[in-house]
Scaffold this motif. Structure first.
Motif: not given
Lengths: 450, 156
Positions: B99, B10, B56, B14, A63-65, B102, B60-63, A67
């Motif tokens: 996270y 993007l 997140l 947030r 569900s997340s990648i 991940k 440095k991630r984005i959901e 940035l």
């Protein structure tokens, strides 16, 4: 649909071809063609496209990648939509489409266009390679064949349509296209196609000689081939000579100086255009090359004007060089003596006190450069011995040794330092002309031309 | 000239709207958690949503698709090692750890497999210790870095 108050129309030149979508949005807002509410909807739609893309990228398992990946994907999405928007006749039409069609549809159509451009670029590359100019310049073939193949291998329009992946080292005359992804490759190949089609109107050997007039090392230099060929051909037709052999000679330069000096930029362009049409009449140039050459005229004119001002027209209108006519020196490393004879010689040198005797012994017994290099390192020769030996060597053997020791970097052993000093002492006694010949020979030796 | 960037859309992700949405999802898990006496207040749900946003950002991630906080809650709420008093704190830690893991597994492990791994280790070898679970997560990351996969990873 609510229509925004239109302030004025978008100027096409204010749009950035690399970031077409973003610049179109910016200009549309500036010109009052897009409402803030419409922009918010677009941002939402873009996120939905990104979400779908990310889902596809992670095969629905995440569900997340990262940035960074999301930014890359977004850059790709914006680029793909930009391709589609560019296909409309005017920026206003593109804005109308943005306002009336779902962004997802524009993205999908843009993706189709990108794939179509890939197929066109493949075809272009094949066509160029079928009739590629035969040139020793390594950048030419390696970029057009290997470089572009590398691009096709790595290019994935679905997630990274804006990537170029390769360095595209061969410089086209019109400069690196200010584009991204497949648009860059297509434009780059179209330039090469026009340049190559022009160059193959001339014999490869004549082009080789022409480029040798710039530098004999041109095979290893990332230089544009089309420019000197076109200029040479134009220079020749201006003097009403046949352009076919690209054989300007030094006597032509004063005329060309006079022809182009005291002219404005526009006048030089007019003269070049005239010459180009005359060249076309004489050689029946391919249409694609003719159109391309016409686009090149302003840049060519600027180059000529600058050269006239700097008095460097000989660097613009090249005079061919004929390397095959230059005398060739044949040097050989010779046959080495047997190990037994070599051992005997070393022992005799060690037993001899007089420098003269040592050197006579070496000169009479050693017949190969390899043995000579071994002897000077295996026997303890003094400064005086080295001076005598080097002065007694034939010119060819001297140059050969000199080429082995071009400078005193990394010479750790004393024998090597003494040898280097003796070589330099003899070289310093040469006249300027002799030194020039020696340097030329050494350069040729280093290029393995001898 | 190249001032255009791909953050164009993007930034919207947030927003506080996203946190509210996540909090609602967390609160929806109270039905299942309630069976084990584990219920979160709205304030706690918002705090967990904030932890998710921070985690997140730190990684440095984005959901973009759904989110995993509710999945984590549903996977852990029946754990014998989680009690009412430690429920919220444990969830904060699990969200951060997820996270982090991940990223450290280079996106090679799916969300579901990662949650399953965490649950299995937490309830098994780690006996509810978050410290031991972090150690296990590190071991899994190293295994992946040496070319291994989730399938080839063996628990102690």
């Amino acid at each position: 649909m609510e229509t925004p108050d239109r302030l004025h129309s978008i100027k096409a030149e204010s749009l950035n071809p690399k970031y077409y979508f973003q610049s179109l949005i910016e200009q549309a807002q500036f010109c009052g063609l897009l409402l803030d509410r419409e922009l918010s909807v677009m941002q939402g739609d873009l996120l939905l496209i990104l979400a779908a893309q990310a889902n596809q990228w992670s095969r629905g398992e995440s569900s997340s990648i990262p940035l960074e990946k999301a930014q890359d994907m977004m850059a790709s999405i914006l680029f793909v939509i930009g391709i589609q928007l560019k296909s409309y006749q005017t920026p206003e039409q593109a804005i109308d489409m943005l306002r009336s069609k779902p962004l997802k549809m524009l993205f999908e159509n843009g993706l189709k266009l990108a794939r179509r451009k890939m197929a066109v670029s493949h075809y272009l590359q094949k066509k160029i390679l079928d009739h590629l100019l035969n040139t020793p310049n390594v950048y030419y073939r390696s970029t057009i064949a290997d470089g572009i193949n590398g691009f096709f291998k790595l290019y994935r329009p679905q997630f990274a349509a804006h990537e170029i992946h390769i360095t595209a080292d061969y410089p086209v005359f019109m400069g690196r296209p200010e584009l991204e992804g497949i648009e860059f490759i297509e434009k780059y190949l179209r330039c090469i196609q026009a340049e190559n089609a022009f160059c193959i109107c001339f014999a490869p050997q004549d082009i080789h000689r022409l480029l040798c007039g710039l530098t004999q090392d041109y095979r290893n230099v990332p230089l544009n081939i089309f420019e000197p060929v076109l200029l040479s051909a134009l220079g020749l037709v201006i003097q009403e000579r046949s352009p076919k052999q690209l054989d300007l000679d030094p006597n032509d330069l004063p005329f060309l100086y006079r022809y182009f000096s005291a002219q404005s930029g526009n006048e030089v362009q007019d003269r070049l255009k005239k010459a180009l049409f005359y060249l076309n009449q004489k050689m029946d140039l391919p249409q694609i090359s003719m159109q391309y050459a016409l686009l090149c005229i302003p840049k060519l004119a600027a180059t000529i004007l600058n050269a006239v001002k700097m008095k460097t027209l000989d660097k613009v209108f090249l005079i061919p060089a004929y390397p095959e006519r230059e005398s060739q020196i044949i040097l050989s490393y010779g046959d080495r003596m047997s190990d037994r004879d070599y051992q005997k010689l070393v022992e005799r040198i060690f037993q001899t006190d007089s420098s003269e005797e040592k050197i006579t012994l070496i000169l009479n017994t050693v017949h190969s450069l390899a043995d000579l290099l071994d002897i000077v390192s295996d026997t303890k020769l003094y400064e005086n011995d080295f001076d005598l030996l080097i002065n007694a060597l034939s010119p060819s053997a001297f140059v050969m040794l000199l080429s082995q020791y071009p400078n005193d970097d990394f010479l750790d052993r004393e024998s090597e330092q003494l040898l280097f000093a003796a070589l330099q002492k003899r070289k310093q006694r040469f006249s300027m002309e002799e030194n020039k010949q020696v340097d030329q020979t050494i350069k040729a030796l280093q290029r393995d031309e001898i | 000239m190249d001032h255009y960037n791909s953050d164009f859309a993007l930034v919207a992700i947030r927003s506080s709207f996203m946190e509210r949405k996540t909090a609602n999802k967390i609160l929806a898990c109270n039905e299942e958690g309630g069976k084990y006496g584990l219920v979160l207040t709205e304030q706690q749900a918002l705090a967990l949503a904030q932890t998710r946003t921070n985690a997140l950002n730190e990684n440095k991630r984005i959901e973009l698709n759904g989110g995993i906080v509710d999945k984590l809650i549903l996977a852990f709420c029946n754990s014998p090692y989680i009690e009412k008093d430690t429920y919220e704190d444990t969830l904060h830690e699990l969200i951060r750890l997820f996270y982090d893991l991940k990223n450290n597994t280079w996106d090679t492990v799916s969300d579901n497999d990662l949650i399953e791994f965490m649950k299995h280790a937490f309830n098994g070898y780690c006996h509810g210790s978050l410290e031991l679970l972090s150690g296990e997560a590190l071991r899994l990351s190293e295994h992946i870095h040496y070319g291994g996969t989730m399938k080839t990873f063996k628990e102690d």
